[in-house]
Design an enzyme around this catalytic site. Structure first.
Site, PDB file in Angstrom:
ATOM      1  N   HIS A  70      35.124  28.986  26.818  1.00 37.09           N
ATOM      2  CA  HIS A  70      35.784  30.437  27.116  1.00 37.09           C
ATOM      3  C   HIS A  70      34.526  31.270  27.966  1.00 37.09           C
ATOM      4  CE1 HIS A  70      37.631  34.098  26.092  1.00 37.09           C
ATOM      5  NE2 HIS A  70      36.766  34.652  25.721  1.00 37.09           N
TER       6      HIS A  70
ATOM      7  N   ASN B 238      53.475  29.869  33.699  1.00 40.00           N
ATOM      8  CA  ASN B 238      53.029  30.997  33.272  1.00 40.00           C
ATOM      9  C   ASN B 238      54.300  31.329  32.358  1.00 40.00           C
ATOM     10  OD1 ASN B 238      52.599  33.892  33.319  1.00 40.00           O
ATOM     11  ND2 ASN B 238      51.140  33.732  35.252  1.00 40.00           N
TER      12      ASN B 238
ATOM     13  N   GLY C  23      41.316  43.454  37.441  1.00 37.73           N
ATOM     14  CA  GLY C  23      42.462  43.470  36.636  1.00 37.73           C
ATOM     15  C   GLY C  23      42.838  42.227  36.099  1.00 37.73           C
ATOM     16  N   CYS C  24      41.692  41.371  35.964  1.00 38.35           N
ATOM     17  CA  CYS C  24      41.845  40.181  35.289  1.00 38.35           C
ATOM     18  C   CYS C  24      42.013  40.424  33.756  1.00 38.35           C
ATOM     19  CB  CYS C  24      40.776  39.226  35.418  1.00 38.35           C
ATOM     20  SG  CYS C  24      40.968  37.525  34.875  1.00 38.35           S
ATOM     21  N   SER C  25      43.003  39.636  33.038  1.00 34.71           N
ATOM     22  CA  SER C  25      43.387  39.999  31.629  1.00 34.71           C
ATOM     23  C   SER C  25      42.523  39.113  30.692  1.00 34.71           C
ATOM     24  CB  SER C  25      44.774  39.683  31.492  1.00 34.71           C
ATOM     25  OG  SER C  25      45.082  38.270  31.629  1.00 34.71           O
TER      26      SER C  25
ATOM     27  N   HIS D 262      38.164  33.996  30.272  1.00 30.96           N
ATOM     28  CA  HIS D 262      38.287  32.784  29.863  1.00 30.96           C
ATOM     29  C   HIS D 262      38.560  32.172  31.462  1.00 30.96           C
ATOM     30  CE1 HIS D 262      39.086  28.755  27.776  1.00 30.96           C
ATOM     31  NE2 HIS D 262      39.311  28.464  28.907  1.00 30.96           N
TER      32      HIS D 262
ATOM     33  N   HIS E 184      44.152  29.643  51.789  1.00 31.30           N
ATOM     34  CA  HIS E 184      45.085  29.795  52.880  1.00 31.30           C
ATOM     35  C   HIS E 184      45.112  28.223  53.704  1.00 31.30           C
ATOM     36  CE1 HIS E 184      44.964  34.471  52.774  1.00 31.30           C
ATOM     37  NE2 HIS E 184      46.196  33.632  52.124  1.00 31.30           N
TER      38      HIS E 184
ATOM     39  N   CYS F 216      42.204  29.310  25.230  1.00 31.13           N
ATOM     40  CA  CYS F 216      41.335  28.332  24.942  1.00 31.13           C
ATOM     41  C   CYS F 216      42.310  27.230  24.016  1.00 31.13           C
ATOM     42  CB  CYS F 216      40.500  29.004  23.483  1.00 31.13           C
ATOM     43  SG  CYS F 216      39.061  29.873  24.261  1.00 31.13           S
TER      44      CYS F 216
ATOM     45  N   HIS G 194      40.022  30.919  34.740  1.00 28.67           N
ATOM     46  CA  HIS G 194      41.106  30.529  35.097  1.00 28.67           C
ATOM     47  C   HIS G 194      41.633  30.895  36.504  1.00 28.67           C
ATOM     48  CE1 HIS G 194      42.268  34.483  33.611  1.00 28.67           C
ATOM     49  NE2 HIS G 194      43.271  34.391  34.116  1.00 28.67           N
TER      50      HIS G 194
ATOM     51  N   HIS H  74      41.180  27.248  54.522  1.00 28.03           N
ATOM     52  CA  HIS H  74      39.993  28.238  54.333  1.00 28.03           C
ATOM     53  C   HIS H  74      40.154  28.997  52.984  1.00 28.03           C
ATOM     54  CE1 HIS H  74      42.486  30.621  56.810  1.00 28.03           C
ATOM     55  NE2 HIS H  74      42.089  31.707  56.056  1.00 28.03           N
TER      56      HIS H  74
ATOM     57  N   ARG I  22      25.331  55.161  58.010  1.00 26.42           N
ATOM     58  CA  ARG I  22      25.792  55.907  56.751  1.00 26.42           C
ATOM     59  C   ARG I  22      24.678  55.206  55.718  1.00 26.42           C
ATOM     60  NH1 ARG I  22      30.518  56.055  54.446  1.00 26.42           N
ATOM     61  NH2 ARG I  22      30.482  58.194  53.913  1.00 26.42           N
TER      62      ARG I  22
ATOM     63  N   PHE J 151      36.067  51.328  46.892  1.00 24.84           N
ATOM     64  CA  PHE J 151      37.443  51.307  46.725  1.00 24.84           C
ATOM     65  C   PHE J 151      38.037  51.518  48.115  1.00 24.84           C
ATOM     66  CE2 PHE J 151      35.832  53.024  42.743  1.00 24.84           C
ATOM     67  CZ  PHE J 151      36.715  52.489  41.998  1.00 24.84           C
TER      68      PHE J 151
ATOM     69  N   GLN K 244      45.414  31.385  39.083  1.00 28.23           N
ATOM     70  CA  GLN K 244      46.909  31.092  39.158  1.00 28.23           C
ATOM     71  C   GLN K 244      47.466  30.423  40.342  1.00 28.23           C
ATOM     72  OE1 GLN K 244      49.551  34.368  37.907  1.00 28.23           O
ATOM     73  NE2 GLN K 244      47.692  35.818  37.112  1.00 28.23           N
TER      74      GLN K 244
ATOM     75  N   TYR L 202      40.199  57.177  54.131  1.00 31.77           N
ATOM     76  CA  TYR L 202      40.284  56.786  55.527  1.00 31.77           C
ATOM     77  C   TYR L 202      41.084  55.371  55.534  1.00 31.77           C
ATOM     78  CZ  TYR L 202      39.421  55.962  60.472  1.00 31.77           C
ATOM     79  OH  TYR L 202      39.681  55.796  61.771  1.00 31.77           O
TER      80      TYR L 202
ATOM     81  N   CYS M  42      41.841  33.996  21.932  1.00 34.10           N
ATOM     82  CA  CYS M  42      42.016  33.717  23.311  1.00 34.10           C
ATOM     83  C   CYS M  42      43.215  32.989  23.697  1.00 34.10           C
ATOM     84  CB  CYS M  42      40.816  33.328  24.041  1.00 34.10           C
ATOM     85  SG  CYS M  42      41.189  32.630  25.698  1.00 34.10           S
TER      86      CYS M  42
ATOM     87  N   ASN N  87      41.670  35.663  40.227  1.00 37.24           N
ATOM     88  CA  ASN N  87      41.654  36.986  39.928  1.00 37.24           C
ATOM     89  C   ASN N  87      40.269  37.079  38.884  1.00 37.24           C
ATOM     90  OD1 ASN N  87      42.200  39.175  41.128  1.00 37.24           O
ATOM     91  ND2 ASN N  87      43.887  39.624  39.460  1.00 37.24           N
TER      92      ASN N  87
END
Ligand code: H2U
Length: 357
Positions: A117, A79, A163-165, A168, A285, A57, A170, A300, A30, A316, A172, A320, A54, A157
């Protein structure tokens, strides 16, 4: 010395992921279709070294009237909006066969990688990244020691695309009373392999990857970064230790230093690929904190970046992939060659040190 490489498979085919017992459909033909994706200009970093607005910071305030200290290396806090709440230890599942629930108490932590930052791991120096590695190990040690915790998931993330807010740097850490299902499946598959072969799955896999060579991105004496044979995301990688070690806590001093080296080199290659701050989700993991034996478990890291052709053209998992199974066009071998072809000098640092015209 030339490496033998993988057997060439050109038609549509499936590849098996022996760690997760899953398949991915690969359609290299393809790539011959016309490409209408744009080529973009390199993106300069527009971020300030300190952002008064931020919440990560140094010295700034967070939710619930908390204030960050004037930290100089890494900084870890609970958190303020945790997904897992402390509570009684997990009991058995309740409900009937079709409506099952079980408690999942836990703790959530946020780790700032740097007071700066505007930096990411790709632009931090090895000693600063080493402080992050040590912080991960210390946090796993501390959280795993809490009576109600069975698994500690370290993950990053990165980027608005994931979707990281907050840019800076970081990550989690979520520590839970039961092992989440993805690491649980990997542990089961590694145990099954160890029982059948008397060796560990990822150790055997790594040896074969080093023989073939065409999916290896970069390596040092203690770590190898490889696009896995069964990669789903276009530029997905795994970072695997050369020694059989099952947990971040068990890394030697030298392995921690070499991990900082490989993380910097891999993330610089990522940023250089499309000359942008490469978004991804990554995670570690390893061995659960359940006090049980986990034969064949090798620590790993996994990197799942969404970008496909440029700083904005992303993959995305739809259609399929949501209804059948994951699919990719660019092969793992081509993706690895693209990453191998990148410099390990970050493009922004190269621009900054280039003589003015
Ligand atoms: P993400 O960028 O991956 O969303 O992580 C940032 C975390 O920071 C997020 O989980 C937490 C959010 O709950 N947070 C605080 O703990 N305190 C704050 O004041 C804002 C955000």
């Amino acid at each position: 010395m030339a490496t033998p490489g993988s057997p060439l498979i050109s038609g549509s085919h499936r590849r098996y992921n022996p760690l997760l017992d899953e398949w991915v459909l690969v359609s290299p033909h393809r790539l011959e279709r016309p490409w209408q994706g744009q080529v973009e200009q390199p993106q300069p970093s527009a971020l300030p070294a300190y952002d008064p607005g931020c919440y990560l910071c140094p010295g700034n305030s967070r939710a619930n009237s908390q204030r960050n200290p004037a930290y100089a290396t890494t900084f870890v806090f609970d958190n303020d909006f945790p997904a897992l709440l402390p509570g009684p230890a997990a009991s058995t599942s309740v409900g009937d066969e079709l409506f099952v629930t079980e408690p999942q108490p836990g703790r959530c932590r946020v780790v700032c990688f740097s007071p700066r930052h505007d930096l990411t791991l790709a632009q931090m120096d090895a000693s600063a990244i080493r402080a992050v590695v040590d912080t991960w190990a210390d946090e796993v040690e501390r959280l795993a020691g809490l009576g109600d915790i069975r698994y500690v998931q370290v993950f990053e993330n990165k980027g608005a695309a994931m979707g990281c807010s907050n840019p800076h740097p970081h990550c989690q850490i979520w520590a839970s009373a039961t092992v989440p299902h993805l690491p649980a499946r990997k542990l089961a598959m590694q145990q099954r392999y160890a029982e059948r072969h008397g060796r560990d799955l990822l150790g055997d896999y790594l040896a074969r990857e080093l023989e073939m060579g065409d999916r290896v991105v970069c390596r040092n004496d203690a770590w190898v970064a490889v696009v896995p044979f069964w990669a789903v995301w276009p530029f997905e990688t795994m970072v695997i230790p050369v020694r059989l070690v099952d947990d971040l806590r068990a890394l030697t001093n030298d392995e921690r230093g070499q991990l900082a080296d490989i993380l910097r080199r891999l993330t610089a290659r990522y940023d250089n690929l499309f000359q942008c701050s490469f978004p991804y989700s990554m995670g570690w993991h390893g061995r659960p904190a359940d006090g049980r034996e986990h034969p064949g478990c090798r620590l790993h890291a996994v990197y799942f970046p969404p970008l496909l052709r440029s700083a904005t053209v992303r993959k995305f998992l739809v259609g399929y992939e949501m209804t059948g199974e994951p699919q990719r066009d660019i092969t793992a071998e081509t993706a690895a060659a693209r990453l191998r072809g990148q410099s390990e000098v970050h493009y922004l640092d190269a621009q900054a040190s280039a003589p003015a015209e």
